[in-house]
Scaffold this motif. Structure first.
Motif, PDB file in Angstrom:
ATOM      1  N   SER A  41       0.850  -1.188   0.000  1.00 58.74           N
ATOM      2  CA  SER A  41       0.000   0.000   0.000  1.00 58.74           C
ATOM      3  C   SER A  41       0.888   1.242   0.000  1.00 58.74           C
ATOM      4  N   ILE A  42       0.466   2.271  -0.726  1.00 52.95           N
ATOM      5  CA  ILE A  42       1.222   3.522  -0.684  1.00 52.95           C
ATOM      6  C   ILE A  42       0.287   4.689  -0.328  1.00 52.95           C
ATOM      7  N   ARG A  43       0.893   5.736   0.192  1.00 55.44           N
ATOM      8  CA  ARG A  43       0.140   6.952   0.529  1.00 55.44           C
ATOM      9  C   ARG A  43       0.833   8.150  -0.084  1.00 55.44           C
ATOM     10  N   LYS A  44       0.045   9.170  -0.383  1.00 57.93           N
ATOM     11  CA  LYS A  44       0.618  10.416  -0.892  1.00 57.93           C
ATOM     12  C   LYS A  44       0.747  11.368   0.295  1.00 57.93           C
ATOM     13  N   MET A  45       1.926  11.983   0.418  1.00 57.21           N
ATOM     14  CA  MET A  45       2.174  12.932   1.498  1.00 57.21           C
ATOM     15  C   MET A  45       1.806  14.323   0.984  1.00 57.21           C
ATOM     16  N   ARG A  46       0.978  15.014   1.735  1.00 62.60           N
ATOM     17  CA  ARG A  46       0.618  16.374   1.352  1.00 62.60           C
ATOM     18  C   ARG A  46       0.774  17.270   2.572  1.00 62.60           C
ATOM     19  N   GLU A  47       0.783  18.569   2.349  1.00 55.77           N
ATOM     20  CA  GLU A  47       0.970  19.475   3.492  1.00 55.77           C
ATOM     21  C   GLU A  47      -0.109  19.274   4.534  1.00 55.77           C
ATOM     22  N   GLU A  48      -1.339  19.045   4.083  1.00 57.72           N
ATOM     23  CA  GLU A  48      -2.460  18.904   5.023  1.00 57.72           C
ATOM     24  C   GLU A  48      -2.559  17.482   5.597  1.00 57.72           C
ATOM     25  N   GLY A  49      -1.589  16.638   5.290  1.00 56.38           N
ATOM     26  CA  GLY A  49      -1.615  15.261   5.807  1.00 56.38           C
ATOM     27  C   GLY A  49      -1.523  14.275   4.659  1.00 56.38           C
ATOM     28  N   SER A  50      -1.325  12.993   4.991  1.00 51.37           N
ATOM     29  CA  SER A  50      -1.182  11.988   3.929  1.00 51.37           C
ATOM     30  C   SER A  50      -2.543  11.413   3.546  1.00 51.37           C
ATOM     31  N   LYS A  51      -2.570  10.723   2.415  1.00 53.23           N
ATOM     32  CA  LYS A  51      -3.832  10.180   1.922  1.00 53.23           C
ATOM     33  C   LYS A  51      -3.578   8.870   1.190  1.00 53.23           C
ATOM     34  N   ALA A  52      -4.423   7.871   1.421  1.00 53.02           N
ATOM     35  CA  ALA A  52      -4.289   6.589   0.724  1.00 53.02           C
ATOM     36  C   ALA A  52      -4.481   6.810  -0.776  1.00 53.02           C
ATOM     37  N   VAL A  53      -3.625   6.188  -1.595  1.00 49.76           N
ATOM     38  CA  VAL A  53      -3.838   6.219  -3.045  1.00 49.76           C
ATOM     39  C   VAL A  53      -3.895   4.776  -3.531  1.00 49.76           C
ATOM     40  N   ASN A  54      -4.436   4.575  -4.713  1.00 50.79           N
ATOM     41  CA  ASN A  54      -4.562   3.232  -5.267  1.00 50.79           C
ATOM     42  C   ASN A  54      -3.220   2.796  -5.868  1.00 50.79           C
ATOM     43  N   ARG A  55      -2.614   1.777  -5.274  1.00 46.79           N
ATOM     44  CA  ARG A  55      -1.285   1.352  -5.740  1.00 46.79           C
ATOM     45  C   ARG A  55      -1.313   0.876  -7.193  1.00 46.79           C
ATOM     46  N   ASP A  56      -2.482   0.431  -7.655  1.00 49.72           N
ATOM     47  CA  ASP A  56      -2.572  -0.039  -9.042  1.00 49.72           C
ATOM     48  C   ASP A  56      -2.414   1.101 -10.047  1.00 49.72           C
ATOM     49  N   ASP A  57      -2.523   2.337  -9.566  1.00 50.21           N
ATOM     50  CA  ASP A  57      -2.323   3.490 -10.453  1.00 50.21           C
ATOM     51  C   ASP A  57      -0.853   3.840 -10.592  1.00 50.21           C
ATOM     52  N   PHE A  58       0.020   3.124  -9.866  1.00 51.92           N
ATOM     53  CA  PHE A  58       1.442   3.466  -9.878  1.00 51.92           C
ATOM     54  C   PHE A  58       2.277   2.235 -10.214  1.00 51.92           C
ATOM     55  N   CYS A  59       3.505   2.463 -10.620  1.00 53.59           N
ATOM     56  CA  CYS A  59       4.415   1.338 -10.843  1.00 53.59           C
ATOM     57  C   CYS A  59       5.825   1.774 -10.475  1.00 53.59           C
ATOM     58  N   PHE A  60       6.667   0.789 -10.193  1.00 50.28           N
ATOM     59  CA  PHE A  60       8.083   1.031  -9.947  1.00 50.28           C
ATOM     60  C   PHE A  60       8.837   1.070 -11.264  1.00 50.28           C
ATOM     61  N   VAL A  61       9.795   1.948 -11.344  1.00 51.37           N
ATOM     62  CA  VAL A  61      10.608   2.072 -12.543  1.00 51.37           C
ATOM     63  C   VAL A  61      11.977   1.445 -12.294  1.00 51.37           C
ATOM     64  N   GLN A  62      12.424   0.636 -13.247  1.00 49.22           N
ATOM     65  CA  GLN A  62      13.751   0.038 -13.147  1.00 49.22           C
ATOM     66  C   GLN A  62      14.638   0.576 -14.277  1.00 49.22           C
ATOM     67  N   THR A  63      15.782  -0.013 -14.436  1.00 45.92           N
ATOM     68  CA  THR A  63      16.627   0.236 -15.599  1.00 45.92           C
ATOM     69  C   THR A  63      16.997  -1.130 -16.162  1.00 45.92           C
ATOM     70  N   PRO A  64      17.451  -1.265 -17.434  1.00 47.39           N
ATOM     71  CA  PRO A  64      17.864  -0.178 -18.325  1.00 47.39           C
ATOM     72  C   PRO A  64      16.683   0.628 -18.849  1.00 47.39           C
ATOM     73  N   GLN A  65      16.926   1.925 -19.081  1.00 46.19           N
ATOM     74  CA  GLN A  65      15.959   2.754 -19.766  1.00 46.19           C
ATOM     75  C   GLN A  65      16.555   2.953 -21.162  1.00 46.19           C
ATOM     76  N   CYS A  66      15.771   2.615 -22.169  1.00 42.61           N
ATOM     77  CA  CYS A  66      16.326   2.568 -23.534  1.00 42.61           C
ATOM     78  C   CYS A  66      15.679   3.613 -24.446  1.00 42.61           C
ATOM     79  N   PHE A  67      16.493   4.169 -25.333  1.00 41.32           N
ATOM     80  CA  PHE A  67      16.046   5.264 -26.194  1.00 41.32           C
ATOM     81  C   PHE A  67      16.710   5.161 -27.560  1.00 41.32           C
TER      82      PHE A  67
END
Lengths: 223, 223
Positions: free
Chosen positions: B138-164
């Motif tokens: 589970s992840i939360r977003k930190m904001r000035e007014e406090g943190s808030k639960a967000v949907n982890r399925d909306d996010f992903c981890f980024v690895q490397t190699p990053q190719c271009f």
């Protein structure tokens, strides 16, 4: 402060590629779930321990307890179709006198005493507290129009135990179930309560895959 | 497709509590950086390998190469004050004929052939591709007014190699440096390029702490 811990273990074992549900797999010579229970018993010998297991695993657990001569006092109840209902069942078993209730994943045996203690203390003061840790890797937000880099420092990982005053968690779990509930903090938040953050420990991983189990064995050695 | 890989290793060793920079620590009997280079050489014997190291570590690396009789051909150049400038230095060494350029963290030796191959292929087709994996916790977003639960399925981890494609990454790195650049994808994105996502592998961890090194040793055994 009088405390309870609800330990929720709902794994069926399929993700582990194992016939044995993950909470019963061996970690350092003992089923994971026993390791987890021991952490809380070590934290407070008087803590009320409530274990929530799928109905069809309760007999297996009773056998394991005999086999390992596991004698830490706890109550066992059966889980529901969703984690929300399992926690609700656990909550119904908590004694009248309990002031702060923690809810913990059965497959997080590596939570340390500092994490547990800070979380109960902060929940006692403020009503709701959860342990979090920094995100080290880059993350992106997935959107319909494509993904986008976001600042990882704006996010944190959430661990357990998630701790609440009895009043807060009881009110929170009077809500109807909603698919957007990802953890107990999100249930409390939906009921209008504000969640405090406390520092977690990086070793406090959730064991859900065979490689997690190998990692946990190693982490136990250095913790 | 003609390929290059820029391997960036900027660690100074302080976070590891070690005098030796993390990229030189031993993993399964060999410095991590050699393990990383071998993955790309194994992927394509003709890949152009460019290693970017802090200026004051180049002599140490030369010694290690002799000691381990490490003979995979590569060019070495010195890094800059920020990762952005290190990559820029690496890019300046890439041959004229190269079509796709990958950029990889020196301390990610556990990237697998499938991750590397898909990323180069997709970048060849679309201009820019990066490996990502699901977020399990589970992840939360930190904001000035406090943190808030967000949907982890909306996010992903980024690895490397990053190719271009060479064109994309060259244009991207003509921009001025900006503190918001968290990885090469964010640099390309800031230059207006669209980033494709490819599947990463969960073992592809970034080794930045002593416990990561222990985990990597174990993961190497089961990979």
């Amino acid at each position: 402060m009088t405390k309870a811990i609800i330990i929720v273990a709902g794994g069926s074992g399929t993700r582990m590629g194992s016939a044995i549900p993950k909470q019963f797999l061996m970690l350092a010579g003992k089923p994971i779930l026993m390791q987890t229970i021991e952490v809380f018993f070590h934290f407070d010998k008087n803590i009320e321990i409530i274990l929530v297991l799928p109905e069809n695993q309760i007999g297996y657990w009773e056998n394991l307890k005999r086999e390992f001569e596991f004698d830490i006092p706890h109550k066992t109840t059966s889980g529901g179709a969703e984690r929300f209902f399992s926690v609700k069942n656990g909550l119904s078993m908590v004694s009248e006198a309990t002031e702060v209730i923690g809810i913990h994943d059965g497959v997080r045996p590596l939570v340390n005493q500092q994490t547990v203690s800070s979380c109960y203390e902060k929940a006692f003061e403020h009503g709701a507290a959860i342990p979090v840790i920094q995100i080290k890797d880059s993350i992106r937000k997935m959107r319909e129009e494509g993904s986008k880099a976001v600042n990882r420092d704006d996010f944190c990982f959430v661990q357990t135990p998630q701790c609440f005053s009895k009043d807060v968690i009881t009110k929170a779990y009077q809500q109807e179930f909603n698919k957007s509930f990802t953890d107990d903090a999100s249930v409390a938040e939906a009921a209008g309560f504000h969640i405090q953050l406390t520092p977690g420990n990086t070793e406090n991983i959730k064991i859900t895959s065979p490689s997690d189990l190998i990692i946990a064995e190693q982490l136990l050695k250095i913790c």
